[in-house]
Design an enzyme around this catalytic site. Structure first.
Site, mmCIF file in Angstrom:
data_model
loop_
_atom_site.group_PDB
_atom_site.id
_atom_site.type_symbol
_atom_site.label_atom_id
_atom_site.label_comp_id
_atom_site.label_asym_id
_atom_site.label_seq_id
_atom_site.Cartn_x
_atom_site.Cartn_y
_atom_site.Cartn_z
ATOM 1 N N ALA A 1 0.842 -1.205 0.000
ATOM 2 C CA ALA A 1 0.000 0.000 0.000
ATOM 3 C C ALA A 1 0.874 1.250 0.000
ATOM 4 O O ALA A 1 0.489 2.285 -0.548
ATOM 5 C CB ALA A 1 -0.932 -0.003 1.204
ATOM 6 N N ASN B 1 -4.945 4.098 11.373
ATOM 7 C CA ASN B 1 -4.229 2.900 11.835
ATOM 8 C C ASN B 1 -3.835 2.972 13.305
ATOM 9 O O ASN B 1 -3.652 1.950 13.950
ATOM 10 C CB ASN B 1 -2.982 2.648 10.985
ATOM 11 C CG ASN B 1 -2.100 3.859 10.861
ATOM 12 O OD1 ASN B 1 -2.551 4.933 10.455
ATOM 13 N ND2 ASN B 1 -0.841 3.725 11.216
ATOM 14 N N CYS C 1 5.124 1.916 13.380
ATOM 15 C CA CYS C 1 6.221 2.754 12.880
ATOM 16 C C CYS C 1 6.775 3.584 14.018
ATOM 17 O O CYS C 1 7.972 3.661 14.238
ATOM 18 C CB CYS C 1 5.738 3.680 11.772
ATOM 19 S SG CYS C 1 4.806 2.811 10.529
HETATM 20 N N1 PLP Z 1 -1.721 2.996 5.352
HETATM 21 C C1 PLP Z 1 -2.116 2.548 6.554
HETATM 22 C C2 PLP Z 1 -3.288 3.196 7.211
HETATM 23 C C3 PLP Z 1 -1.451 1.499 7.173
HETATM 24 O O1 PLP Z 1 -1.850 1.064 8.373
HETATM 25 C C4 PLP Z 1 -0.344 0.904 6.506
HETATM 26 C C5 PLP Z 1 0.420 -0.181 7.146
HETATM 27 O O2 PLP Z 1 0.935 -0.014 8.243
HETATM 28 C C6 PLP Z 1 0.026 1.396 5.238
HETATM 29 C C7 PLP Z 1 -0.687 2.429 4.708
HETATM 30 C C8 PLP Z 1 1.145 0.794 4.470
HETATM 31 O O3 PLP Z 1 0.804 -0.498 4.035
HETATM 32 P P1 PLP Z 1 1.923 -1.517 3.489
HETATM 33 O O4 PLP Z 1 2.437 -2.230 4.700
HETATM 34 O O5 PLP Z 1 1.199 -2.438 2.556
HETATM 35 O O6 PLP Z 1 2.954 -0.706 2.798
#
Ligand code: PLP
Length: 372
Positions: free
Chosen positions: A69, A149, A315
């Site tokens: 993502a 998240n 993160c």
């Molecule tokens: N956007 C949100 C809200 C997320 O929670 C995450 C993952 O932590 C991401 C984007 C990024 O996803 P990916 O791990 O597939 O790069």
């Protein structure tokens, strides 16, 4: 281990592992080769594409697989600005977005894009009047996530999309934490999703694009994914994403009922010293982000090694910086450092969640008595 970190990632569903197995063990052909085996892999990828599209549930667009993502969001932001009409050089986003959005926006600002990062209210929600006041004909793109998240709050995406469209701008929605959990609103032009948040494999995401809103490619090469995203696709990862999406669609009602039961049990079990961060009304109930005065959350995590849970976000957990999301809610650095995120879902049992909350509460008491 009791796993309570469902926002960081989710356990791979057994059905997903089974669906992927032949594509790892035997079926290795390149899905872009014309051989019979290549065509078989391409067909499996197309089935998977349909399954992810159906889980998103929107019509009038198409879906391209990406490596994550994070890549889908980078592509949507950078590629949309490359294709923006002359005179449209602004992006509007909000302070609680994932770093994949915020850092990409900052990078674009370094390239001359005019960036506005709107604050959120104490409950983590965007004030739509504030957005309206900022929107004008120079805005190319508005980027707002659906489910946060870190704190689980749900933004009013359809209203954001309508406001963006009223000035001729596109709307990008990070729906990574929402897919399979809350319905995806119909308004966005671009939607980013990720397999590993819905019990699929890591290393694969996707970008859904409304017809006519396709961003310029970010990754150039062999022209796969209709020339929009080059790179050989992994049939195993695509099939795994598809199986996870199908399961998420089929199990949506059962998952939702299970989450509601866990949420109620969690609120009952929560000790009195804890405060929930973010809106209680507009919230996904599989996320419990809580703080307690005087608690050192990092110590709590290292004291309770048989549980997996997080600081504000995975993160932020690694960096030692207090979460930018909790700070955007107006929490002090100290309050942010006293916050933990407990994420639960399909495979969490009520007993393990309640047991974990009681042990976390007792560990919080222990810290207080040492400090006293
Ligand atoms: N956007 C949100 C809200 C997320 O929670 C995450 C993952 O932590 C991401 C984007 C990024 O996803 P990916 O791990 O597939 O790069």
């Amino acid at each position: 281990m009791i796993y309570l970190d469902y926002q960081a990632t989710t356990p791979v569903a057994p059905e997903v592992a089974r669906a992927m197995e032949p594509w790892i063990a035997e079926k290795f052909a390149n899905p872009h080769s014309p051989s019979r085996w290549g065509r078989e892999a391409a067909a499996a990828i197309d089935v998977a594409r349909g399954q992810v599209e159906r889980a998103i549930g929107l019509t009038g667009g198409s879906l391209a697989f990406t490596g994550s993502a994070t890549e889908a969001l980078n592509w949507a932001l950078k590629g949309s600005m490359e294709r923006a009409q002359p005179g449209r050089n602004r992006i509007i986003t909000i302070a609680t977005e994932h770093p994949a959005v915020l850092d990409s926006c900052e990078w674009l600002a370094g390239q001359g894009v005019d960036l506005t990062v709107l604050p959120v209210a104490e409950d983590g929600l965007l004030d739509l009047e504030l957005l309206d006041g900022e929107l004008d004909e120079r805005v190319a793109l508005v980027a707002v996530m659906l489910v946060n998240n870190e704190i689980g709050v749900i933004q009013p995406i359809d209203q954001v999309a309508a406001a963006a469209h009223a000035v001729g701008a596109l709307m990008l929605c990070d729906a990574v934490q929402a897919l399979g959990r809350v319905p995806i609103p119909k308004g966005p032009d671009l939607i980013a999703v990720s397999a590993h948040k819905i019990h699929g494999p890591k290393g694969i995401g996707a970008l859904w694009m409304r017809q006519g809103a396709e961003p310029a490619p970010l990754i150039h090469g062999g022209g796969q994914e209709r020339g929009l995203r080059s790179g050989t696709l992994s049939a195993a990862l695509c099939v795994g994403f598809g199986a996870a999406a199908k399961l998420a669609s089929e199990a949506q009602e059962a998952d939702r009922a299970h989450i509601e039961k866990l949420w109620t049990a969690a609120l009952d079990a929560l000790g009195s010293g804890w405060t929930i961060n973010g809106s209680m009304a507009q919230r996904y109930h599989g996320n419990l982000n809580i703080r307690r005065e005087g608690v050192d959350a990092a110590r709590l995590i290292s004291d309770l090694r048989d549980f997996a849970f997080s600081l504000g976000s995975a993160c932020a957990s690694g960096s030692g910086r207090p979460s930018h999301v909790l700070r955007a809610l107006g929490l002090t650095a100290q309050q942010a450092r006293s916050s933990i995120r407990i994420g639960f879902g399909r495979y969490t049992t009520q007993d393990e969640l309640v047991d974990a909350l009681m042990r976390i509460d007792a560990a919080g008491d222990g810290q207080e008595s040492v400090a006293a």
